[in-house]
Every structure is written in structure tokens, then in C-alpha cells.
Design a protein around this motif. Structure first.
Motif, PDB file in Angstrom:
ATOM      1  N   MET A  53      44.449  27.816  29.618  1.00  9.11           N
ATOM      2  CA  MET A  53      43.282  28.638  29.940  1.00  9.11           C
ATOM      3  C   MET A  53      42.420  28.013  31.027  1.00  9.11           C
ATOM      4  N   VAL A  54      42.184  26.714  30.903  1.00  6.47           N
ATOM      5  CA  VAL A  54      41.376  26.036  31.924  1.00  6.47           C
ATOM      6  C   VAL A  54      42.084  26.072  33.274  1.00  6.47           C
ATOM      7  N   ALA A  55      43.391  25.773  33.277  1.00  8.37           N
ATOM      8  CA  ALA A  55      44.142  25.733  34.535  1.00  8.37           C
ATOM      9  C   ALA A  55      44.229  27.117  35.168  1.00  8.37           C
ATOM     10  N   PHE A  56      44.378  28.159  34.356  1.00  8.26           N
ATOM     11  CA  PHE A  56      44.468  29.506  34.919  1.00  8.26           C
ATOM     12  C   PHE A  56      43.133  29.929  35.524  1.00  8.26           C
ATOM     13  N   ALA A  57      42.027  29.569  34.881  1.00  5.01           N
ATOM     14  CA  ALA A  57      40.716  29.847  35.460  1.00  5.01           C
ATOM     15  C   ALA A  57      40.545  29.103  36.782  1.00  5.01           C
ATOM     16  N   MET A  58      40.999  27.848  36.826  1.00  2.00           N
ATOM     17  CA  MET A  58      40.925  27.075  38.071  1.00  2.00           C
ATOM     18  C   MET A  58      41.794  27.700  39.155  1.00  2.00           C
ATOM     19  N   LEU A  59      42.979  28.178  38.772  1.00  2.00           N
ATOM     20  CA  LEU A  59      43.874  28.804  39.739  1.00  2.00           C
ATOM     21  C   LEU A  59      43.226  30.031  40.364  1.00  2.00           C
ATOM     22  N   LEU A  60      42.556  30.843  39.556  1.00  2.00           N
ATOM     23  CA  LEU A  60      41.918  32.042  40.087  1.00  2.00           C
ATOM     24  C   LEU A  60      40.746  31.691  41.007  1.00  2.00           C
ATOM     25  N   MET A  61      40.102  30.558  40.768  1.00  2.00           N
ATOM     26  CA  MET A  61      39.024  30.133  41.661  1.00  2.00           C
ATOM     27  C   MET A  61      39.560  29.546  42.961  1.00  2.00           C
ATOM     28  N   GLU A  62      40.844  29.170  42.979  1.00  2.00           N
ATOM     29  CA  GLU A  62      41.433  28.648  44.201  1.00  2.00           C
ATOM     30  C   GLU A  62      41.369  29.667  45.344  1.00  2.00           C
ATOM     31  N   PHE A  63      41.315  30.942  45.001  1.00  2.00           N
ATOM     32  CA  PHE A  63      41.286  31.979  46.033  1.00  2.00           C
ATOM     33  C   PHE A  63      40.028  31.877  46.900  1.00  2.00           C
ATOM     34  N   VAL A  64      38.921  31.441  46.318  1.00  2.00           N
ATOM     35  CA  VAL A  64      37.690  31.333  47.115  1.00  2.00           C
ATOM     36  C   VAL A  64      37.577  29.959  47.767  1.00  2.00           C
ATOM     37  N   LEU A  65      38.554  29.072  47.504  1.00  2.00           N
ATOM     38  CA  LEU A  65      38.572  27.748  48.124  1.00  2.00           C
ATOM     39  C   LEU A  65      39.596  27.681  49.257  1.00  2.00           C
ATOM     40  N   SER A  66      39.933  28.836  49.823  1.00  2.00           N
ATOM     41  CA  SER A  66      40.934  28.876  50.881  1.00  2.00           C
ATOM     42  C   SER A  66      40.379  28.424  52.221  1.00  2.00           C
ATOM     43  N   GLY A  67      39.074  28.152  52.295  1.00  2.00           N
ATOM     44  CA  GLY A  67      38.454  27.739  53.538  1.00  2.00           C
ATOM     45  C   GLY A  67      37.995  28.889  54.401  1.00  2.00           C
ATOM     46  N   ARG A  68      38.188  30.124  53.934  1.00  2.00           N
ATOM     47  CA  ARG A  68      37.843  31.283  54.745  1.00  2.00           C
ATOM     48  C   ARG A  68      36.526  31.936  54.321  1.00  2.00           C
ATOM     49  N   PHE A  69      35.792  31.254  53.442  1.00  2.00           N
ATOM     50  CA  PHE A  69      34.533  31.817  52.963  1.00  2.00           C
ATOM     51  C   PHE A  69      33.408  30.821  53.221  1.00  2.00           C
ATOM     52  N   ALA A 191      38.355  40.599  29.204  1.00  2.00           N
ATOM     53  CA  ALA A 191      37.463  41.044  30.277  1.00  2.00           C
ATOM     54  C   ALA A 191      37.244  39.925  31.292  1.00  2.00           C
ATOM     55  N   PHE A 192      37.116  38.679  30.801  1.00  2.00           N
ATOM     56  CA  PHE A 192      36.934  37.538  31.696  1.00  2.00           C
ATOM     57  C   PHE A 192      38.113  37.413  32.651  1.00  2.00           C
ATOM     58  N   TRP A 193      39.344  37.484  32.110  1.00  2.00           N
ATOM     59  CA  TRP A 193      40.529  37.350  32.963  1.00  2.00           C
ATOM     60  C   TRP A 193      40.615  38.492  33.971  1.00  2.00           C
ATOM     61  N   LEU A 194      40.318  39.705  33.545  1.00  2.00           N
ATOM     62  CA  LEU A 194      40.418  40.849  34.453  1.00  2.00           C
ATOM     63  C   LEU A 194      39.394  40.742  35.579  1.00  2.00           C
ATOM     64  N   VAL A 195      38.196  40.280  35.260  1.00  2.00           N
ATOM     65  CA  VAL A 195      37.173  40.104  36.296  1.00  2.00           C
ATOM     66  C   VAL A 195      37.603  39.021  37.279  1.00  2.00           C
ATOM     67  N   MET A 196      38.101  37.903  36.759  1.00  2.00           N
ATOM     68  CA  MET A 196      38.518  36.805  37.624  1.00  2.00           C
ATOM     69  C   MET A 196      39.687  37.198  38.531  1.00  2.00           C
ATOM     70  N   VAL A 197      40.667  37.924  37.970  1.00  2.00           N
ATOM     71  CA  VAL A 197      41.793  38.385  38.779  1.00  2.00           C
ATOM     72  C   VAL A 197      41.294  39.376  39.833  1.00  2.00           C
ATOM     73  N   GLY A 198      40.348  40.230  39.441  1.00  2.00           N
ATOM     74  CA  GLY A 198      39.781  41.168  40.401  1.00  2.00           C
ATOM     75  C   GLY A 198      39.116  40.455  41.568  1.00  2.00           C
ATOM     76  N   ILE A 199      38.339  39.413  41.269  1.00  2.00           N
ATOM     77  CA  ILE A 199      37.687  38.639  42.333  1.00  2.00           C
ATOM     78  C   ILE A 199      38.734  37.993  43.239  1.00  2.00           C
ATOM     79  N   ALA A 200      39.794  37.432  42.627  1.00  2.00           N
ATOM     80  CA  ALA A 200      40.845  36.784  43.408  1.00  2.00           C
ATOM     81  C   ALA A 200      41.506  37.772  44.368  1.00  2.00           C
ATOM     82  N   LEU A 201      41.827  38.970  43.869  1.00  2.00           N
ATOM     83  CA  LEU A 201      42.479  39.955  44.725  1.00  2.00           C
ATOM     84  C   LEU A 201      41.542  40.474  45.803  1.00  2.00           C
ATOM     85  N   VAL A 202      40.256  40.568  45.488  1.00  2.00           N
ATOM     86  CA  VAL A 202      39.289  40.999  46.500  1.00  2.00           C
ATOM     87  C   VAL A 202      39.220  39.992  47.646  1.00  2.00           C
ATOM     88  N   THR A 203      39.302  38.690  47.321  1.00  2.00           N
ATOM     89  CA  THR A 203      39.275  37.689  48.399  1.00  2.00           C
ATOM     90  C   THR A 203      40.443  37.884  49.362  1.00  2.00           C
TER      91      THR A 203
END
Length: 451
Positions: A53-69, A191-203
Motif C-alpha cells: 500500500m505504501v509503495a503503490f501510493a508512492m508510485l502514484l506520486m511519482e507522476f508529479v515528480l517527473s520534473g515537468r511540474f 476512493a483514495f486509490w481512484l483519486v490517486m490514479v485519477g491524479i496520475a493520469l491527469v498529469t
């Protein structure tokens, strides 16, 4: 208008709050799971679920750490952002890849008398399939990222496959977590996972769709291409309409040249012109064996697109009694931007430039540096490693011997040191400055390549 006012409130947060927010999101699934009050299982089972669970949450946050934001990289710098992105990715990959092997509970369908999944994992075919898909893709994604330079295809192909692969992992991983996880099937965690995946795909949509569309609204044209030194060119672009992008001296942009904005053929280049020279933007580009070898063939009028600015190699928000600028090769580009802006603002601080090259023919903007030295309190030291017969300047690499000779660390104790050049040179210079007694907080640098 200052750049900070144009960005969301997150940009103006101190980096410590960004880190605190990251840790909070990573640990949130554990808090949601604990709040469910389920009977604890064996330690290995609970450890496996917690790691996943912790690693999957970190993985989804990796999308905003791509250097493009800029909301993130503008606070901590592109260098630190990308290093964090890579190191975290490798750590979370280990957690996710070992997590299936930690379970001690049998892989059976849920039993009627075991609704909480205490005695069985309760996996069905669909959840096993998505878990295996995400597991395999994650391993491949990490391996291909680590060995990117050795892959037999272009960077653009790797970049697109990296983004699509990450999206597939996010979607498959969310399905597996929600349908196979003992805790993640709860409405709150779901709901937490769906929101996080949504944010990742939006990035991804922002990077691959929204940004190119914005670039189409603000196209540039190549104004001139001139040879600046041996295998090095000065490229100048200007907006077809409106004003050029607002930037700070020392920053860089992702530049697309003579290609459509959706072509994914953009590359990072430091701006060598200064903000006072807008609306034109100047770049100093060295032929490096890739597409940069074609820069000299660009014709005036060719279309260009700009994404940026990015980077933290600036004087903004930093106070210093004087400046030490250390550049290697084409790393002089952002340094020239800073020097030109200091000249435009008639800055009275003392400045020392140490500029290293292999050959005299590679020295860039030599005449302009002489002019800047007359108008600013600028002291220029040109260093060569391969010497012509009559060279009287410093000789050698930008190593400890040369820097110790040119720097008086007692005299420049309160000065800011800015370093730019090849990655290996930056590492060496930073190590040397630390040996010479320069505190790390007084040194800033930025890299475009990472190990």
C-alpha cells in the motif's frame, strides 16, 4: 510580474512542507487500513500489505515528480526532483516486487466464514491477472529506465513507452489493490486509490496533451542560427505573436525545433540570453552526436515550441555578497544569462568567472566577456586543458589544484557559487569546493543527466 505569482499556492510552499505532504500521502493508506479495525493477521501478511500500500501510493506520486511540474521542481530544483524520482522509484519497486512472496496465508478464494480475509487471501482470476501484469510491467519499466542509454531506440520512443507503461501499471495496480487487497476494498481506501490514479493520469494528459495544445497557441520561429565556437551554435527564437515566456536568468526550457508540438521531440536547453532581452530567447547548443548535430542546418523561420521555464539555477530568493560562477564547456549558457542580466541591472557586486574548456577554439563569447568585465566588477579566468603554444592563462582541469589557485575562500566566504557543465564536472567541482571550505548551502548546480 514575478514568476511565483503566476503559479499555484503549492509553488510557494517551503520544500519541507512538500516533503511532509509526500510522506503524509504515502502513509495515508496505513491509517485508512488501521481505522477499519479488522482482526490482525500474521506479521508477514500485515507487512506485505503495508509495503504494497505504501509503495503503490508512492508510485502514484511519482507522476508529479517527473520534473515537468514547476509547482514541485520550482521549489526544490529539477536536479533534486529527478534524483528523488529515480531513487524513490527503485525503492518502491523493491517493495512491490517482493510483496507477493511475503504472504504466509494461502492463495484461496474467500471462505464463507472468513469475510475479513483473515485466513485466506481470497484472490480471484481477474485480480491475480492485473497483479501479475502490474508486477511484470514495473520490473521492466525500472530496468529500461536504468539502462535507457543502452537501449537501441531513440529517447522519444523511450519517453512515450515510459509514460504509457506507468499508466498501465497505475490502472492494473489499482484494480489489483481494490479487488485483491484485504483493506483496499473498503470504500474509503477504494476512493483514495481512484483519486490517486485519477491524479496520475491527469498529469500524463497535461504533459502529452494539454501542454502541446498550449504551445500551439504560443508558437515561436527561429530568428537566427550562428556559429559561436567549435561545434557550438547560438540559436535565437522569437514568438510569432505576443511576448516570450517569462523566465529568470539561469533557467532552461524544453525546446521543440522544426517539429509539431505533439512530436515528443523536445529537449532541455538552458537559456543563454537574459530576461532583459525578451521577446527573443537565445540558446547556446553544442553538437553532441544526436539531433543537436543538425542545429546548424536550421533555417530562419522554422517553427519552434517552448515548454517552461524550469530550473532553480537562479539568483532569485538568494542573497550573496558576491558571485563565483564556474562553467565547463557549453555550461557557460546559463552563466551568460546571469551575467547579461547583471549587466542589464547594473549590479555592483563582485563576480568571478572560472570557465574551463579543452581547446581555445571552444571558448564561447570571449569578446563579450571582455566587455562585461569592463562594465561589471567581473574577473574572468579562462582555463584550458589542452594548451596552445602561447597560452598564458590557467592550465588543467577544473580540479582542486586549479580552483585552489583561483579561489580565495576566506575573501569570498559569503559568496554564492554557481556551477554548470557536464555532470561529472559538476560532481568534481562540488566535492572540491567542499574540501576548500565552501558550505554546501552556498553552492547551487543543476544537471540534465543522472546515473
Amino acid at each position: 510580474m514575478h514568476q511565483d505569482r503566476k503559479l499555484p499556492i503549492l509553488y510557494r510552499l517551503h520544500p519541507i512542507w512538500l516533503l511532509a505532504g509526500y510522506i503524509g500521502v504515502a502513509l495515508a493508506p496505513l491509517a485508512f487500513a488501521y481505522a477499519q479495525g479488522l482482526e490482525p493477521r500474521r506479521f508477514r501478511d500485515e507487512l506485505s500489505s503495508a509495503l504494497a500500500m505504501v509503495a503503490f501510493a508512492m508510485l502514484l506520486m511519482e507522476f508529479v515528480l517527473s520534473g515537468r511540474f514547476r509547482a514541485v521542481s520550482g521549489r526544490i530544483g529539477i536536479d533534486l526532483t529527478m534524483r528523488f524520482h529515480q531513487l524513490i522509484a527503485r525503492s518502491l519497486a523493491v517493495f512491490l516486487l517482493i510483496h507477493p512472496f511475503l504472504y504466509a496465508t494461502p492463495l484461496k478464494h474467500a471462505l464463507p466464514w472468513d469475510p475479513s480475509g483473515q485466513y485466506t487471501l481470497g484472490l480471484d482470476a481477474a485480480s491475480v491477472t492485473t497483479g501479475v501484469i502490474a508486477w511484470i510491467l514495473l520490473g521492466l519499466l525500472i530496468l529500461f529506465a536504468i539502462g535507457r542509454d543502452k537501449l537501441p531506440y531513440r529517447y522519444e520512443v523511450w519517453r512515450l513507452s515510459h509514460g504509457l507503461g506507468a499508466a498501465a501499471i497505475a490502472i492494473a495496480g489499482a484494480h489489483h489493490a481494490i479487488h485483491a487487497g484485504r483493506y483496499s476494498g473498503h470504500p474509503t481506501l477504494e476512493a483514495f486509490w481512484l483519486v490517486m490514479v485519477g491524479i496520475a493520469l491527469v498529469t500524463l494528459l497535461v504533459v502529452y496533451l494539454v501542454t502541446p495544445l498550449q504551445q500551439l497557441r504560443h508558437p515561436y520561429r527561429v530568428a537566427s542560427v550562428e556559429k559561436a565556437a567549435l561545434k557550438t551554435w547560438t540559436l535565437v527564437i522569437e514568438p510569432l505573436r505576443g511576448q516570450a515566456v517569462d523566465f529568470q536568468a539561469g533557467q532552461f526550457v524544453w525546446l521543440t525545433l522544426d517539429r509539431p508540438s505533439f512530436a515528443i521531440t523536445e529537449h532541455p536547453f538552458s537559456i543563454s540570453s537574459c530576461p532583459a532581452e525578451r521577446p527573443r530567447l537565445g540558446f547556446t547548443i553544442k553538437e553532441a552526436g544526436d539531433f543537436t548535430d543538425t542545429i546548424g542546418a536550421l533555417r530562419p523561420g522554422a517553427r519552434a515550441y517552448v515548454d517552461g521555464p524550469y530550473g532553480n539555477l537562479t539568483l532569485s530568493g538568494r542573497t550573496a555578497d558576491g558571485l563565483i560562477l564556474i562553467a565547463g564547456g557549453v555550461g557557460i549558457a546559463p552563466i551568460m544569462s546571469i551575467l547579461r542580466q547583471l549587466d542589464a541591472e547594473r549590479d555592483a557586486r563582485p563576480v568571478k568567472l572560472i570557465y574551463g574548456n579543452r581547446l581555445a577554439e571552444q571558448i564561447l563569447y570571449r569578446a563579450e566577456l571582455d566587455g562585461l568585465a569592463e562594465r561589471l566588477r567581473l574577473e574572468v579566468h579562462l582555463v584550458l586543458s589542452e594548451l596552445p603554444g602561447l597560452w598564458e592563462g590557467p592550465k588543467g582541469q577544473l580540479d582542486e589544484a586549479v580552483l585552489a589557485q583561483l579561489l580565495d575562500t576566506e575573501e569570498t566566504a559569503g559568496w554564492l557559487h554557481i556551477v554548470c557543465g557536464p555532470a561529472a564536472m559538476i560532481d568534481s567541482v562540488e566535492e572540491t569546493l567542499e574540501k576548500l571550505g565552501v558550505p554546501m548551502r552556498q553552492t547551487i548546480s543543476e544537471k540534465f543527466s543522472y546515473d
